[in-house]
Design a protein around this motif. Structure first.
Motif, PDB file in Angstrom:
ATOM      1  N   ASN A  22      35.717  87.670  43.892  1.00 24.59           N
ATOM      2  CA  ASN A  22      34.690  87.331  44.881  1.00 24.59           C
ATOM      3  C   ASN A  22      33.298  87.809  44.502  1.00 24.59           C
ATOM      4  OD1 ASN A  22      36.515  85.988  46.501  1.00 24.59           O
ATOM      5  ND2 ASN A  22      37.026  87.856  47.653  1.00 24.59           N
ATOM      6  N   ARG A  23      33.133  88.136  43.243  1.00 26.59           N
ATOM      7  CA  ARG A  23      31.803  88.546  42.794  1.00 26.59           C
ATOM      8  C   ARG A  23      31.250  87.533  41.793  1.00 26.59           C
ATOM      9  NH1 ARG A  23      30.943  95.014  41.988  1.00 26.59           N
ATOM     10  NH2 ARG A  23      31.641  95.626  44.059  1.00 26.59           N
ATOM     11  N   GLY A  24      29.956  87.236  41.953  1.00 22.32           N
ATOM     12  CA  GLY A  24      29.306  86.341  41.005  1.00 22.32           C
ATOM     13  C   GLY A  24      27.999  86.932  40.517  1.00 22.32           C
ATOM     14  N   LYS A  25      27.573  86.435  39.367  1.00 25.45           N
ATOM     15  CA  LYS A  25      26.294  86.883  38.808  1.00 25.45           C
ATOM     16  C   LYS A  25      25.397  85.677  38.576  1.00 25.45           C
ATOM     17  CE  LYS A  25      28.245  90.868  36.432  1.00 25.45           C
ATOM     18  NZ  LYS A  25      28.731  91.351  35.133  1.00 25.45           N
ATOM     19  N   GLY A  26      24.123  85.880  38.831  1.00 22.77           N
ATOM     20  CA  GLY A  26      23.183  84.793  38.602  1.00 22.77           C
ATOM     21  C   GLY A  26      21.886  85.301  38.005  1.00 22.77           C
ATOM     22  N   ILE A  27      21.280  84.431  37.206  1.00 24.95           N
ATOM     23  CA  ILE A  27      19.964  84.757  36.649  1.00 24.95           C
ATOM     24  C   ILE A  27      19.018  83.602  36.965  1.00 24.95           C
ATOM     25  CG2 ILE A  27      20.669  86.306  34.785  1.00 24.95           C
ATOM     26  CD1 ILE A  27      20.753  83.896  32.905  1.00 24.95           C
ATOM     27  N   SER A  28      17.738  83.892  36.960  1.00 25.32           N
ATOM     28  CA  SER A  28      16.782  82.801  37.180  1.00 25.32           C
ATOM     29  C   SER A  28      15.469  83.091  36.474  1.00 25.32           C
ATOM     30  CB  SER A  28      16.532  82.585  38.673  1.00 25.32           C
ATOM     31  OG  SER A  28      15.590  83.490  39.183  1.00 25.32           O
ATOM     32  N   VAL A  29      14.826  81.997  36.078  1.00 24.01           N
ATOM     33  CA  VAL A  29      13.570  82.084  35.328  1.00 24.01           C
ATOM     34  C   VAL A  29      12.558  81.126  35.950  1.00 24.01           C
ATOM     35  CG1 VAL A  29      12.480  81.853  33.058  1.00 24.01           C
ATOM     36  CG2 VAL A  29      14.904  82.411  33.217  1.00 24.01           C
ATOM     37  N   GLY A  30      11.333  81.603  36.097  1.00 26.68           N
ATOM     38  CA  GLY A  30      10.285  80.715  36.593  1.00 26.68           C
ATOM     39  C   GLY A  30       8.918  81.237  36.213  1.00 26.68           C
ATOM     40  N   LEU A  31       7.934  80.427  36.523  1.00 30.93           N
ATOM     41  CA  LEU A  31       6.549  80.826  36.284  1.00 30.93           C
ATOM     42  C   LEU A  31       5.741  80.570  37.547  1.00 30.93           C
ATOM     43  CD1 LEU A  31       5.829  79.264  32.761  1.00 30.93           C
ATOM     44  CD2 LEU A  31       6.248  81.685  33.274  1.00 30.93           C
ATOM     45  N   LEU A  32       4.738  81.402  37.732  1.00 34.38           N
ATOM     46  CA  LEU A  32       3.852  81.261  38.878  1.00 34.38           C
ATOM     47  C   LEU A  32       2.421  81.252  38.349  1.00 34.38           C
ATOM     48  CD1 LEU A  32       3.183  81.432  41.922  1.00 34.38           C
ATOM     49  CD2 LEU A  32       3.518  83.890  41.779  1.00 34.38           C
ATOM     50  N   ALA A  33       1.682  80.213  38.719  1.00 28.65           N
ATOM     51  CA  ALA A  33       0.284  80.143  38.292  1.00 28.65           C
ATOM     52  C   ALA A  33      -0.480  81.263  38.977  1.00 28.65           C
ATOM     53  CB  ALA A  33      -0.308  78.778  38.655  1.00 28.65           C
TER      54      ALA A  33
END
Lengths: 162, 772
Positions: free
Chosen positions: B449-460
């Motif tokens: 019941n455990r998950g891992k997530g990553i995320s990438v983004g840019l902000l002007a």
């Protein structure tokens, strides 16, 4: 105003004050507006955020939901009354070292809550400290630094429970 | 903006002020409660102001009677729309669509209709309650779908009046309730489609959110007839100064704004908020007036846009991204506020930092009969990152790729084009995301019941690159830094002191940074968009260098040296290798007595262009984080086990403050992702207008582990190679949490991730699996 006003005595930070306000006056407004003690802040007004925490006869209350009348003939302690204590000096040093202050609006309330925990004289576990601090909101820090600072203050004053 | 010149770098001397966890210079006064905020200030003769607000969401005012209020004890003035006939009462930096008080029509519950100034707060509140208003009720569009329908009530009539600081190029007229649209296209979507492609296509919902700076909006205003003074908790004093001057027909310099400490901002105090109504009320009362909002009032002063989004991402079967098509509708409420900019920034964030063959983005800013929406930390990026990143993960799962490998293959690399004609990528995203993955134990055995997530983004980030600063050194070598960045908790006064101390090789204890006062503090565009350290800090660095140049000039005369580059600056002294003179000795020599001062000016302005958003940004703020979550499948309750974020700051001026910024943004990201949501009825009533019903994270919501990784590649345009931070984690954390849920098969398309919503989705997924 034509509302009837009674006079009461109230000791605030060790100094006797005459409370002479309409009976629907909030303790917070009396402290901030009449006494000019602005270290106690106002935010949510519904006893959720903890920035208006003051001690009435040693018990922490939210000034936003306490009538000034309820604090008549009692001892009120605000951040201004704690500032000069040895406890405060250590707490400030520890909070600074953990950089547990950002905008500062919640800081006096956290100090008063930690002061209350220390005054209880009982060793507290980290879990208990966290539970006790959840009545103080902070929108800036993410709590981690405040939690670590509070643990260190309490540990240095009364020790931690297991 | 440009990178520091070689000369600037050579002049730098190691005094140990930068890169060190110096104590906050405002810390002790804040912890002890001595620090004063607007609501703590008193001005002689000050009255208390209370705003009377609309109880309905849309209607024409047919009767407004304030005669009872005017006759009440202690009441000095009651402001109504008819008091504003001598001025053009509309304001709005993006679109000038908002009257100071409602003139003939109200457009949201909470819109100011009148305001009372009285001798006590109780008198002002009592008088406000006695005001009588009657309406002809108009149809309400309280949500996006209603406002976008063919038969929608139209909330604003007439032509769109552009505000003075919209920064959006041409501002076309409204289209129904759409007040602004932004589009961004690359390649040809039609020509890159293939039947073999993986296609991910969903609709997404993002909630309205309240910034909740603990100190609500507060302002003291005084109007003397020829001058307006304001003590306001505004993030952008110079933009407010300009807007107030225009409203009241005064030169900009006849409006003076002091900004004491802010009890948090997070964008909620950006641009003009309560200042116009306070100034108008003070003008009528002919006395200073203080208005302090209640929380329920600040909630309808500004909020974060709720959003509907449709996104289609396609990729080749091996996971190579091909195209993205995005439609975005942002609910800006009854007045535009910063909605157009939020819309453009959301559009910029929509494609994510990936390589595409074709993209199409259409973002719309929509009026509704709800409270105006404006800035909140990492706006646009927070709205879109979880959408785009969850689609990238979905593609990775369908292509059989690890999400980290998916990103390694598709992420832009330094120097590649992010947005045509804009600044190329100025960061190492793959290096950053690998650090986050490592800190999460990526690839380790999965727990139930455990998950891992990553995320990438840019902000002007950076907004318009215009900031000035002055540095003054007195005869004892004490330093004052005059800079317009407002201290809202982010620690800017400490950082500015560190920059000046580093350049001048003086101890931090001799440097002070007073509050912004527009009469004396040089112009600074704004405090927001993560720009203070980078842009205003650059101006401070240059101002300090200008002081140093004056010291070297006099030292050169003392030592009889023509070329001052042969002189060394060490710990507050200048030496030619044999003799050494302290700064105060040098200043005494310059002026012939113990007096005078050295004043240095620093300026940052656009270089090689106009500084527009299209040419920018000043820098791309990196929004990278990861999360591990645990889901109780029986209840839908999510627990955040750990988070990890990257602060890709070029050079940390104060590493501890960088970490605190990321931790704070992380908790706000958790609130945004898991439970924060402003609720409106179909009639436009705000249903949860207090902290009892609108919950923000408490200490109990803190993840077990919260890790901030500081990355210092020296690649920022700010002083010492720095660039801003503090917003990225807020954009990245909700996306990381959504992806961590996706990791255990619970793909979510609507925030916040309340237990009810998650539980229902789990049932839905189980039904789908059974039917297969």
């Amino acid at each position: 105003m034509s509302e009837p006003v009674e006079k009461f005595l109230c000791v605030v930070n060790g100094k006797q004050q005459i409370m002479e306000v309409p009976d629907n006056t909030l303790l917070l407004d009396w402290i901030r507006t009449d006494l000019g003690l602005t270290g106690t802040k106002q935010s949510c007004e519904v006893q959720v955020c903890g920035v208006c925490t003051v001690l009435v006869d040693g018990v922490p209350v939210s000034g936003c939901t306490t009538l000034a009348y309820e604090a008549r003939n009692s001892n009120v302690m605000t951040i201004e009354g704690i500032r000069g204590t040895a406890f405060y000096q250590r707490a400030e040093e520890i909070f600074m070292r953990h950089s547990a202050v950002q905008c500062g609006f919640c800081s006096p309330g956290f100090i008063l809550t930690v002061f209350t925990l220390v005054n209880a004289g009982r060793k507290l576990t980290e879990h208990e400290i966290k539970q006790a601090l959840h009545g103080n909101l902070c929108r800036c820090t993410g709590y981690k630094s405040i939690f670590e600072a509070a643990i260190e203050v309490i540990n240095s004053e009364v020790g931690l429970g297991k | 903006m440009s990178a520091p010149t070689i000369d600037e770098r050579d002049l730098r001397v190691e005094s140990g002020a930068v890169g060190v966890n110096h104590d906050r210079i405002d810390g002790p006064s804040k912890i002890s409660g001595k620090a004063q905020y607007v609501g703590d200030l008193n001005v002689p003769g000050m009255l208390y102001g209370k705003v009377f607000r609309s109880q309905i969401a849309h209607g024409r005012i047919t009767r407004l009677d304030v005669s009872i209020a005017e006759a009440m004890d202690g009441v000095v003035a009651v402001l109504v729309g008819s008091d504003l006939t001598d001025i053009d009462p509309f304001y709005g930096h993006a679109i000038r669509d908002r009257p100071i008080v409602a003139l003939d029509r109200v457009r949201f519950v909470g819109e100011p209709i009148a305001a009372v100034a009285a001798k006590t707060m109780a008198q002002a509140e009592a008088a406000a309650k006695s005001i009588i208003v009657e309406f002809e009720v108009l149809p309400v569009a309280a949500d996006l779908d209603t406002a976008l329908a063919a038969d929608a009530p139209i909330i604003h009539d007439g032509k769109t009046a552009a505000g003075f600081a919209h920064g959006l190029g041409n501002l076309p007229d409204r289209d129904g309730n759409i007040c602004y649209s932004y589009s961004l296209n690359t390649g040809d979507l039609g020509s890159v489609t293939s039947a073999d492609n993986i296609v991910v296509d969903h609709e997404y919902i993002f909630p309205a959110v309240y910034q909740y700076s603990m100190e609500t909006h507060a302002v003291i205003a005084e109007h003397t007839g020829t001058e307006i003074r304001l003590w306001a908790n505004c993030q952008h004093p110079f933009l407010v100064q300009s807007e107030i001057a225009t409203l009241f027909n005064l030169p900009i310099s006849s409006v003076r704004i002091n900004v004491p400490y802010l009890g948090g901002g997070f964008g909620s105090k950006s641009y003009t908020k309560m200042e116009p109504i306070a100034a108008a009320l003070a003008r009528k009362a002919m006395r200073p007036v203080r208005i302090v909002n209640e929380v329920s009032e600040s909630m309808v002063t500004t909020r974060r846009h709720n959003m509907k989004c449709r996104m289609v991402t396609t990729a080749k079967s091996d996971g190579e991204l091909v195209s993205r098509d995005v439609q975005i509708w942002l609910d800006t409420g009854a007045y535009a506020d910063n909605g157009p900019r939020v819309t453009a920034t959301a559009g910029d964030a929509a494609t994510g930092p990936y390589r595409w063959q074709a993209t199409q983005v259409r973002a719309h800013c929509v009026y509704t009969n709800t409270a105006p929406s404006g800035s909140y930390r990492a706006f646009g990026a927070t709205h879109l990152q979880w959408v785009g990143e969850s689609q990238v993960d979905e593609i990775a799962r369908r292509a059989g790729l690890d999400p980290l490998e998916m990103r390694r293959r598709n992420l832009l690399r330094r120097g590649e084009v992010v947005r045509v004609n804009g600044k190329p990528l100025d960061a190492d995203l793959i290096g950053d995301i690998e650090k986050v993955a490592a800190s999460l134990g990526w690839g380790e055995e999965r727990k139930q019941n455990r998950g891992k997530g990553i995320s990438v983004g840019l902000l002007a980030a950076g907004a318009h690159p215009v900031s000035m600063a002055s540095v003054r050194m007195d005869a004892t070598a004490g330093v004052s830094v005059l800079v317009g960045s407002t201290e809202m908790g982010q620690g800017t006064r400490t950082v500015m002191a560190q920059i000046a101390a580093q350049v001048l090789t003086v101890p931090m204890s001799t440097v002070s940074v007073p509050e912004a006062d527009t009469r004396f503090t040089p112009y600074d565009r704004s405090t927001g968009a993560s720009r203070s350290t980078t842009v205003a800090g650059k101006a401070v660095e240059r101002a300090a260098l200008a002081v140093l140049a004056l010291l070297l000039e006099t030292a050169g005369q003392i030592f009889g040296v023509a070329d001052v580059s042969n002189l060394d600056v060490v710990d507050g002294s200048i030496t030619d290798g044999k003799l050494s003179k302290t700064f105060s000795q040098i200043i005494k020599k310059r002026f012939g007595f113990v007096g005078g001062e050295l004043i240095g000016h620093g300026e940052v302005k656009p270089e090689g262009g106009s500084g527009s958003y299209e040419e920018g940004p000043v820098f791309w703020e990196v929004c990278i984080a990861g999360a591990e979550v645990e889901v109780d499948k029986n209840t839908g309750v999510i627990k955040i086990i750990r988070t990890s974020s990257v602060a890709d700051v070029g050079q940390a001026i104060n590493p501890a403050q960088v970490e605190r910024q990321d931790e704070g943004a992380t908790l706000q990201g958790i609130g945004n992702a898991l439970f924060e949501e402003i609720l409106y009825s179909s009639e436009g009533d705000l249903l949860n207008d207090s902290l009892l019903d609108y919950r923000i994270p408490t200490i109990l919501d803190m993840p077990e582990t919260m890790n901030c990784i500081i990355v210092e590649n020296g690649d920022g345009p700010g002083p010492f190679g720095s660039k801003g931070c503090g917003e990225g984690a807020l954009a990245a954390i909700p996306a990381a949490i959504v992806n961590a849920l996706g990791d255990i098969g619970i793909e979510m398309y609507e925030l916040p991730l309340t237990p009810e919503r998650v539980w229902k989705r789990i049932q839905e997924i189980q039904e789908i699996q059974k039917s297969k």
